[in-house]
Enzyme design. Structure first.
Site, PDB file in Angstrom:
ATOM      1  N   GLU A  15       0.822  -1.212   0.000  1.00 13.96           N
ATOM      2  CA  GLU A  15       0.000   0.000   0.000  1.00 13.96           C
ATOM      3  C   GLU A  15       0.855   1.261   0.000  1.00 13.96           C
ATOM      4  O   GLU A  15       0.639   2.177   0.798  1.00 13.96           O
ATOM      5  CB  GLU A  15      -0.964  -0.025   1.200  1.00 13.96           C
ATOM      6  CG  GLU A  15      -1.840  -1.263   1.196  1.00 13.96           C
ATOM      7  CD  GLU A  15      -2.839  -1.347   2.348  1.00 13.96           C
ATOM      8  OE1 GLU A  15      -2.604  -0.723   3.400  1.00 13.96           O
ATOM      9  OE2 GLU A  15      -3.853  -2.038   2.185  1.00 13.96           O
TER      10      GLU A  15
ATOM     11  N   ASP B  38      -7.875  -9.192   4.562  1.00 11.84           N
ATOM     12  CA  ASP B  38      -7.646  -7.947   5.293  1.00 11.84           C
ATOM     13  C   ASP B  38      -8.721  -7.718   6.342  1.00 11.84           C
ATOM     14  O   ASP B  38      -9.587  -6.861   6.145  1.00 11.84           O
ATOM     15  CB  ASP B  38      -7.602  -6.790   4.293  1.00 11.84           C
ATOM     16  CG  ASP B  38      -7.087  -5.510   4.921  1.00 11.84           C
ATOM     17  OD1 ASP B  38      -6.754  -5.539   6.112  1.00 11.84           O
ATOM     18  OD2 ASP B  38      -7.032  -4.495   4.212  1.00 11.84           O
TER      19      ASP B  38
ATOM     20  N   GLU C 166     -12.398  -1.760  11.829  1.00 12.72           N
ATOM     21  CA  GLU C 166     -12.407  -1.073  10.534  1.00 12.72           C
ATOM     22  C   GLU C 166     -13.492  -1.586   9.594  1.00 12.72           C
ATOM     23  O   GLU C 166     -14.203  -0.795   8.980  1.00 12.72           O
ATOM     24  CB  GLU C 166     -11.026  -1.249   9.885  1.00 12.72           C
ATOM     25  CG  GLU C 166     -10.957  -0.701   8.480  1.00 12.72           C
ATOM     26  CD  GLU C 166      -9.594  -0.919   7.822  1.00 12.72           C
ATOM     27  OE1 GLU C 166      -8.680  -1.460   8.467  1.00 12.72           O
ATOM     28  OE2 GLU C 166      -9.468  -0.528   6.651  1.00 12.72           O
TER      29      GLU C 166
HETATM   30  O1  GCW Z   1      -6.943  -2.835   6.217  1.00 10.57           O
HETATM   31  C1  GCW Z   1      -5.930  -2.030   5.745  1.00 10.57           C
HETATM   32  C2  GCW Z   1      -6.273  -0.642   6.178  1.00 10.57           C
HETATM   33  C3  GCW Z   1      -5.099   0.295   6.145  1.00 10.57           C
HETATM   34  C4  GCW Z   1      -3.959  -0.345   6.930  1.00 10.57           C
HETATM   35  C5  GCW Z   1      -3.630  -1.683   6.284  1.00 10.57           C
HETATM   36  C6  GCW Z   1      -2.512  -2.416   7.004  1.00 10.57           C
HETATM   37  C7  GCW Z   1      -2.269   0.750   8.220  1.00 10.57           C
HETATM   38  O2  GCW Z   1      -7.308  -0.154   5.378  1.00 10.57           O
HETATM   39  O3  GCW Z   1      -5.498   1.499   6.720  1.00 10.57           O
HETATM   40  O4  GCW Z   1      -2.839   0.494   6.975  1.00 10.57           O
HETATM   41  O5  GCW Z   1      -4.757  -2.501   6.333  1.00 10.57           O
HETATM   42  O6  GCW Z   1      -2.809  -3.313   7.750  1.00 10.57           O
HETATM   43  O7  GCW Z   1      -1.359  -2.086   6.798  1.00 10.57           O
END
Ligand code: GCW
Length: 713
Positions: free
Chosen positions: A304, A378, A406
């Site tokens: 990311e 995730d 989240e």
């Molecule tokens: O689920 C995702 C989140 C990001 C997060 C990423 C991760 C810190 O949307 O915000 O970044 O995982 O775990 O690195």
């Protein structure tokens, strides 16, 4: 021995109805409910002997004082002796126990390991003992918990050793005090006021964590800012470390992989470059000069947008090892995240971490532990366990759970996360045949890992109750308990939490526990039934977004994952599809390879299923989906209704707060049901089955629904 006089009248006042903002978490030390109970515990709590002197002993003494003050509503003055043969509670390290106690405990003390403890009743006295100061603190908290939950002390014998070494919170807190995926206000770390001001909240944070066995905290976001590694911030981090030390909590920092370039203009951050290696070594030396017991680094790389070894054609192991070598001389570790994926890699996103890490098994230094999210995607409401568990016998793996919700309704939904965690922890990987559970991987017993760990992404913020939803505290609590012992029973965990936080009244505890234990399945039903995943709104992930498509990254859309069309829905991950299934052992391939044997919970995770396919329930896929969404909504209403019956059983302040959040939850459950069924209904072309309520609006309404400034991004 002396008896203290308690004001009977004071004990009769309606204490539970007093306003309570939840700040004290599960350390409420609620007043004893009647004189008989008070008298019973008073004999013990009025006669405590605490042997030894250290900052941790001071913490123990203070905690006992706070507890006694709470239990007796300030009607007795705590007096804790440092040596008194007559003490009825004796708290002393094994080396400090006098002969009589040593004899009473006998061989048992040999079974205490690491920061474990023993609480033993013997001849009218309670002995709390351990081999370390921290063990003694843990033992004290354990005894106080027994009193909070009103257990009898006679005959008590508790021997507890932590099953996991690294029990960490991960804060995704930015230096500017915003919190990525944080829904409870701003970061509790006030960097600007540090190092000079140590806020009481830091101390209460440390107390709370120590009370559940958490022994480390990574205080900064994994999307890391290199600045935290500069003297300006190291001085501040050191002040936090000093505050946490007596509670047995080590501090860890997130390391931005290209920090050598950002902070010192090195031309590269190539982990094999000698200058880069020297930079990390010097940096480590500098950090340890501020924080002598610094825990080490947590790193998110090549994910990311974060820089990483890929930028230099290097492996994750080469990247991790450079940082590991730097902290090694000081006893530090590196927690290297396996959450590595890239939109340019054409394979199914959920396969990428395994594809990348599995070949590196055994290539990491011995002070590296790879941190793996519970599932391969995730932090979705439900995922199968990550296939790396059981697949890396030569590389210690630790668990990463997300305590902040989240993808699970964020702060306003009540969902008992421990239910989900238990499901993952108890999953059998079959790596070495039956009985190779994820737990056995994590506690090191399956592969003989030298390092073991569990991390939880924190849900803590500046909200007065710490976690936004009062019940979010339960997730923090449960995380600590499961990190200490992943085999802990979740019913017991939630029961204890309710008692310590609210009341020992079974008429409150039992129904509230029942709500909590049903909350997880309820949420999965109204959000992502039958194995659906990643259908949340774009970017902020609050609310439904099954229509999310296009944009820069396909792997961040919903359509990538559900693939709905007129014929079918679901992601084929069998041989005929992405074959992500190949990353699991044959036992799982057999079960999950065939839609007929795949549990419905994972049906659309592994298969594409036609809308009219008859399922084992007798319903078509479409009907089953619609009925589950409906069931989820009814579940949320049931939670609301059950809770409303508890009015008057706890303080109005927290009761009302939770009621109001349950209203939000029930409304949002309808929002999820209506918008998902309208959206998917376009493809199925089938009518809603009997029993499913008609949507409140048309699809366009939901497509147009937008909210500004959703927190946590
Ligand atoms: O689920 C995702 C989140 C990001 C997060 C990423 C991760 C810190 O949307 O915000 O970044 O995982 O775990 O690195």
């Amino acid at each position: 021995m002396y008896r203290l006089v308690i004001s009977f009248l004071l004990l009769l006042s309606p204490v539970i109805l007093k306003a309570n903002d939840g700040y004290k978490l599960w350390l409420q030390y609620l007043p004893f409910e009647n004189k008989a109970v008070a008298d019973y515990y008073q004999d013990y709590l009025g006669n405590i002997t605490l042997v030894g002197k250290s900052p941790t002993h001071e913490v123990i003494r203070r905690e006992l004082e706070i507890a006694i003050e709470g239990f007796f509503k300030g009607t007795i003055t705590p007096s804790i002796a440092d040596h008194n043969e007559y003490g009825l509670i004796w708290i002393a390290k094994s080396e400090d126990l006098s002969g009589t106690f040593k004899a009473a405990i006998g061989e048992k003390s040999k079974e205490i390991k690491d920061d474990g403890y023993l609480i033993k009743y013997s001849q009218g006295k309670i002995v709390v003992t351990a081999n370390s100061d921290i063990g003694l603190l843990y033992g004290t908290f354990a005894l106080l918990k027994k009193i909070q939950t009103r257990e009898k002390l006679e005959g008590m014998e508790i021997l507890e050793n932590p099953k996991i070494q690294l029990r960490l919170l991960n804060h995704w807190d930015n230096l500017n005090r915003t919190v990525e995926r944080g829904y409870a206000g701003f970061s509790i770390w006030n960097w600007h006021r540090l190092p000079h001001h140590i806020d009481q909240q830091y101390i209460d944070y440390a107390r709370a964590n120590a009370s559940i066995g958490i022994n480390g905290t990574s205080v900064t976001n994994v999307n890391a800012n290199a600045l935290v590694l500069t003297p300006e911030y190291l001085e501040k981090a050191a002040a936090l470390a000093d505050a946490f030390r007596p509670y047995g909590i080590k501090i860890y920092l997130t390391a931005r992989f290209n920090a050598p370039m950002i902070l010192d203009s090195l031309p590269t951050a190539d982990p094999l470059d000698l200058q880069v290696q020297a930079w990390w070594k010097k940096k480590a030396e500098e950090i340890y000069s501020y924080i002598p017991d610094f825990g080490g680094f947590l790193v998110k790389a090549d994910s990311e947008g974060q820089p990483g070894p890929h930028n230099y054609g290097r492996t994750q192991a080469e990247g991790a090892n450079t940082l590991a070598d730097a902290v090694k001389p000081f006893g530090g570790i590196v927690m290297w995240r396996a959450f590595v994926y890239n939109e340019k890699t054409p394979t199914d996103r959920i396969k990428q971490a395994y594809d990348e890490f599995k070949p590196l098994d055994g290539k990491f230094r011995d002070n590296v532990i790879v941190q793996v999210k519970n599932g391969p995607l995730d932090f979705q409401p439900r995922e199968p366990f990550h296939p790396l568990f059981g697949s890396m016998p030569e590389t210690p793996l630790m668990m990463e759970f997300q305590i902040t919700k989240e993808y699970l309704g964020q702060e306003s939904h009540w969902v008992n996360l421990a239910t989900m965690w238990e499901e993952v922890l108890q999953s059998d990987t079959y790596a070495k045949g039956v009985g190779s559970k994820v737990i056995n991987v994590l506690d090191g017993s399956l592969h003989g890992y030298k390092l073991t760990g569990m991390a939880g992404v924190s849900n803590i913020g500046t909200d007065r109750n710490w976690t936004g939803h009062h019940t979010g505290q339960a997730d923090w609590y449960a995380f600590g308990k499961l990190a200490w012992n992943p085999e802990s029973h979740i019913e017991e965990i939630i029961g204890d939490w309710l008692k310590m936080t609210y009341s020992n009244d079974p008429d409150f505890v039992n129904p509230a526990k029942n709500i909590a234990l049903n909350s997880y399945e309820t949420l999965v039903n109204y959000m992502t039934p039958l194995g659906l995943h990643h259908i949340m709104a774009r970017s902020h992930h609050w609310g439904p977004g099954p229509w999310v498509t296009g944009g820069g990254r396909d792997d961040w859309t919903a359509t990538y994952y559900h693939k709905a069309d007129k014929k079918a829905i679901g992601f084929d991950r069998t041989e005929s599809g992405s074959n992500a299934l190949a990353q699991y052992t044959p036992e799982w391939k057999n079960v999950w390879g065939d839609p007929e044997t795949t549990p419905m919970a994972f049906l659309l995770w592994f298969h594409r299923v036609s809308w009219d396919k008859k399922l084992s329930t007798g319903n078509s896929l479409w009907d089953e989906m619609a009925l589950r969404y409906q069931q989820g909504v009814e579940g949320a209403r049931w939670m609301q209704n059950e809770w409303s019956k508890l009015e008057g059983k706890i303080d109005t302040e927290r009761f009302t707060h939770i009621s109001s959040f349950l209203n939000i939850q029930a409304t949002e459950a309808e929002w999820w049901r209506d918008s998902c069924l309208l959206y998917f209904g376009q493809f199925s072309g089938m009518p809603l089955p009997k029993g499913v309520e008609k949507p409140k609006h048309d699809l366009q309404y939901y497509l147009n629904f937008k909210r500004n400034f959703v927190p946590g991004i």
